[in-house]
Scaffold this motif. Structure first.
Motif, mmCIF file in Angstrom:
data_model
loop_
_atom_site.group_PDB
_atom_site.id
_atom_site.type_symbol
_atom_site.label_atom_id
_atom_site.label_comp_id
_atom_site.label_asym_id
_atom_site.label_seq_id
_atom_site.Cartn_x
_atom_site.Cartn_y
_atom_site.Cartn_z
ATOM 1 N N TRP A 29 1.532 6.629 -6.850
ATOM 2 C CA TRP A 29 0.350 7.418 -7.215
ATOM 3 C C TRP A 29 0.581 8.904 -6.929
ATOM 4 C CZ3 TRP A 29 -4.481 8.609 -4.092
ATOM 5 C CH2 TRP A 29 -5.521 9.032 -4.921
ATOM 6 N N ASN A 31 -11.855 4.765 -10.096
ATOM 7 C CA ASN A 31 -11.794 4.453 -8.668
ATOM 8 C C ASN A 31 -10.412 4.010 -8.183
ATOM 9 O OD1 ASN A 31 -14.773 4.732 -8.326
ATOM 10 N ND2 ASN A 31 -14.781 2.961 -9.679
ATOM 11 N N ASP A 40 -9.001 4.900 -5.583
ATOM 12 C CA ASP A 40 -9.073 4.698 -4.127
ATOM 13 C C ASP A 40 -9.418 3.252 -3.795
ATOM 14 O OD1 ASP A 40 -12.488 5.570 -3.548
ATOM 15 O OD2 ASP A 40 -11.480 5.493 -5.482
ATOM 16 N N GLN A 41 -10.325 2.633 -4.584
ATOM 17 C CA GLN A 41 -10.688 1.248 -4.333
ATOM 18 C C GLN A 41 -9.509 0.325 -4.631
ATOM 19 O OE1 GLN A 41 -13.088 -0.679 -7.192
ATOM 20 N NE2 GLN A 41 -13.810 -2.269 -5.829
ATOM 21 N N LEU A 71 0.988 3.956 -3.016
ATOM 22 C CA LEU A 71 0.694 5.353 -2.700
ATOM 23 C C LEU A 71 1.834 6.266 -3.136
ATOM 24 C CD1 LEU A 71 -0.943 5.122 0.846
ATOM 25 C CD2 LEU A 71 -2.024 5.969 -1.250
ATOM 26 N N TYR A 123 -1.384 11.277 -9.569
ATOM 27 C CA TYR A 123 -2.800 11.319 -9.232
ATOM 28 C C TYR A 123 -3.511 12.438 -9.980
ATOM 29 C CZ TYR A 123 -1.436 15.229 -6.257
ATOM 30 O OH TYR A 123 -0.939 16.434 -5.813
ATOM 31 N N THR A 156 0.830 -1.200 0.000
ATOM 32 C CA THR A 156 0.000 0.000 0.000
ATOM 33 C C THR A 156 0.865 1.251 0.000
ATOM 34 O OG1 THR A 156 -1.746 -1.178 1.201
ATOM 35 C CG2 THR A 156 -1.852 1.217 1.182
ATOM 36 N N PHE A 196 -18.770 5.709 -5.210
ATOM 37 C CA PHE A 196 -18.227 7.009 -5.581
ATOM 38 C C PHE A 196 -19.349 8.033 -5.761
ATOM 39 C CE2 PHE A 196 -16.806 10.022 -8.900
ATOM 40 C CZ PHE A 196 -15.735 10.578 -8.223
ATOM 41 N N ILE A 216 -6.359 0.915 -4.386
ATOM 42 C CA ILE A 216 -5.324 1.015 -3.354
ATOM 43 C C ILE A 216 -5.821 0.461 -2.025
ATOM 44 C CG2 ILE A 216 -3.899 2.619 -2.030
ATOM 45 C CD1 ILE A 216 -3.871 4.438 -4.505
ATOM 46 N N ALA A 217 -7.028 0.799 -1.631
ATOM 47 C CA ALA A 217 -7.529 0.436 -0.296
ATOM 48 C C ALA A 217 -8.072 -0.987 -0.239
ATOM 49 C CB ALA A 217 -8.622 1.414 0.137
#
Length: 567
Positions: free
Chosen positions: A107, A125, A127-128, A104, A113, A100, A222, A130-131
């Motif tokens: 990104w 997405n 964020d999805q 990050l 980003y 992660t 989202f 990565i998380a």
């Protein structure tokens, strides 16, 4: 093989990083505990032989010993299971933390980003991915790989037992009987291969459906997040009905795909349940004639049946985990797609960035849109410390794009831009207020200075935010708590505190009334006399706070004129 190559491309950075040695130790410990479980299963198979023989022979002493052995075997199973889980979860934690942080950094590094948003095929997405997808990738990769290892070891461990047991089966033919070496092994192999092939054929659409499901679920989340971020605007427009309709559309798209996924999973579930359970009785029917003829005792039949089940389960492992395998492939595809976009996005601007301690100089700057349309050609600009410039042009002429090109955020440009980049600050129309305390938001991106509380409060009072001085250390989502006008004044406080050598103001006072706008600009002129100010704005009232006005007419036509600013 393509999926395996993508898997290794994602996993390789971790296993070749500085974390590889502790990770390898955890992996070895996990594998050792997993092999310990296989060993217990082998002992349990021989326990079947002796325990059921004791039952058939009504051997009470042997029965008691078998009961004690059973307890010890269960203790061993529990111990190895918990230990394998412990080491596997520690490895998962270490891997996820590193992966992660690594993604990050990629990104956020070189502002990917932001540049990804400027591309035509923007990643959906991130964020999805990565998380959530990194976590799914690691968990499923470890689970499936350890499952394959267990299956392979179990296969070779029980093959010997099953091969020997095949000598007890005689096949009648033409009035005679003969023994086929390894008959039970070949039957288990053929049954498993046929079942696996059919399972792959039935579930061939599962990877695509899982991929689409993850994307549509993320799109729905989202949309909900967008409403929360823009709640005031939607309420003012009374757009609840439109937003609700969009929510329903995205939800229905997700549910429609989900039901298609369920239908495929039902087919696979029904087939795999019948297929896996039917395997337990096959060896009994094959060996029943010899058993009823007294060729071997009940314990031997039970042992052979259990060994057949282990061999068959090892070969048919892919049938049992096919839905997870399909979900794992979709996660790999999503992550490799994100990784490729990070690797291929154009991170370097065509504008050569030069560090210059004093002043600002732009030479031969060309700017164009992704489609090729020119916004500016051969642009030159020179400003000395203390100079101020207002960029004026109709909407869509490229005013904000010019700021982005100078600061290196717009990749479709070329030329040179020289200024003190280490002491530059940009205030945008929609200020960014990070999560945390108001004090941290005012100092962003620098950490708050412990001895500057007086300066903070004074700056807040000067811009008209004195009512917030007692909330400096409170934790809120300030972007949702404050009005846009208050947020823009917070940005001016940020400029007064950080004292940049070059300050870009991209319509940063658009939400302020004339009085507050004038007050904020007067503060900048008063407290930052040596700073270069470059503003983008539509209001003619801004001219009186600048020495020069740059007017953009068309790509090759612009003009600069001097004005008499208010001191």
């Amino acid at each position: 093989m393509h999926t395996l190559r993508n898997f290794w491309r994602i996993a390789k950075p971790f296993w070749t990083s500085e974390e590889k040695y502790p990770a390898l130790l955890l992996l070895v410990a996990t594998v050792a505990m997993t092999l310990g479980l296989v060993g217990v299963n082998i002992l349990n198979n021989f326990w079947n032989l002796h325990f059921y023989n004791a039952l058939q022979e009504k051997d009470y002493h042997g029965f008691l010993i078998g009961g004690l052995q059973f307890i010890l075997l269960q203790i061993g199973t529990a111990t190895f299971t918990v230990a394998a889980f412990h080491f596997q979860q520690k490895l998962t934690l270490r891997w996820r933390r590193w992966a992660t942080h690594n993604m990050l950094e990629q990104w956020l590094g070189q502002q990917r980003y932001q540049k990804l948003k400027l591309t035509e095929n923007e990643v959906d997405n991130p964020d999805q991915r990565i998380a959530e997808d990194i976590d799914l990738f690691i968990v499923k990769s470890l689970k499936l790989s350890l499952g394959v290892l267990t299956s392979v070891v179990s296969l070779f461990s029980f093959l010997h037992i099953l091969w020997q047991a095949s000598s007890l089966v005689s096949v009648p033919f033409a009035g005679d009987s003969f023994v086929i070496p390894g008959l039970l092994v070949w039957i288990a192999l053929l049954y498993a291969l046929a079942g696996t092939g059919l399972a792959f054929w039935l579930g061939r659409a599962l990877p695509r459906l899982n991929f689409v499901q993850q994307r549509r679920e993320a799109d729905f989340r989202f949309a909900l997040m967008r409403l929360r971020e823009n709640a005031d605007s939607v309420a003012l427009y009374q757009g609840e009905a439109v937003e609700n309709q969009r929510f329903h559309q995205r939800l229905e798209a997700a549910l429609e795909n989900f039901w298609a996924l369920v239908k495929k999973q039902k087919l696979i579930m029904g087939y795999s349940t019948f297929y896996l359970r039917s395997a337990t009785v096959i060896p009994m029917f094959i060996m029943a004639p010899q058993f009823f003829a007294g060729a071997f005792p009940l314990g031997r039949l039970t042992q052979i049946s259990a060994a057949f089940g282990e061999v068959h389960a090892a070969i048919a492992y892919l049938v049992e985990v096919f839905p997870e395998l399909a979900a794992w492939k979709s996660v790999v595809d999503r992550l490799i797609g994100f990784q490729e976009r990070l690797d291929n996005v154009e991170v370097k601007s065509g504008v050569e960035a030069r560090q210059q301690r004093d002043g600002l100089a732009i030479h031969d700057l060309d700017i164009w849109l992704p489609g090729g349309r020119r916004l500016l050609e051969g642009f030159n600009l020179s400003l000395a410390p203390g100079d101020s410039l207002l960029i004026s042009a109709p909407s869509g002429s490229g005013k904000s794009t010019l700021i982005r090109a100078i600061t290196g955020l717009w990749p479709h440009a070329q030329g040179t831009a020289s200024y003190d980049r280490e002491q530059a600050l940009t205030l945008s129309q929609k200020p960014y207020l990070p999560l945390g305390s108001l004090r941290e938001a005012l100092w962003y991106p620098k950490p708050p200075q412990a001895d500057a509380d007086g300066a903070v409060r004074q700056a807040m009072q000067q811009v008209g935010l004195q009512h917030l001085t007692e909330q400096l250390d409170q934790q809120h989502d300030w972007a949702q708590t404050l009005s846009v006008g208050e947020q823009q004044r917070c940005a001016f406080v940020r400029a007064l505190l950080t004292r940049p050598a070059v300050l870009f103001l991209d319509e940063s006072s658009s939400a302020l009334d004339a009085a507050n706008e004038a007050r904020c600009y007067q503060l900048l002129k008063q407290h930052l006399p040596d700073s270069i100010l470059i503003s983008v704005g539509h209001n003619a009232s801004l001219e009186r706070f600048h020495w020069q006005v740059l007017e953009l007419h068309d790509p090759a036509n612009w003009s600069q004129r001097q004005v008499a600013p208010v001191v």
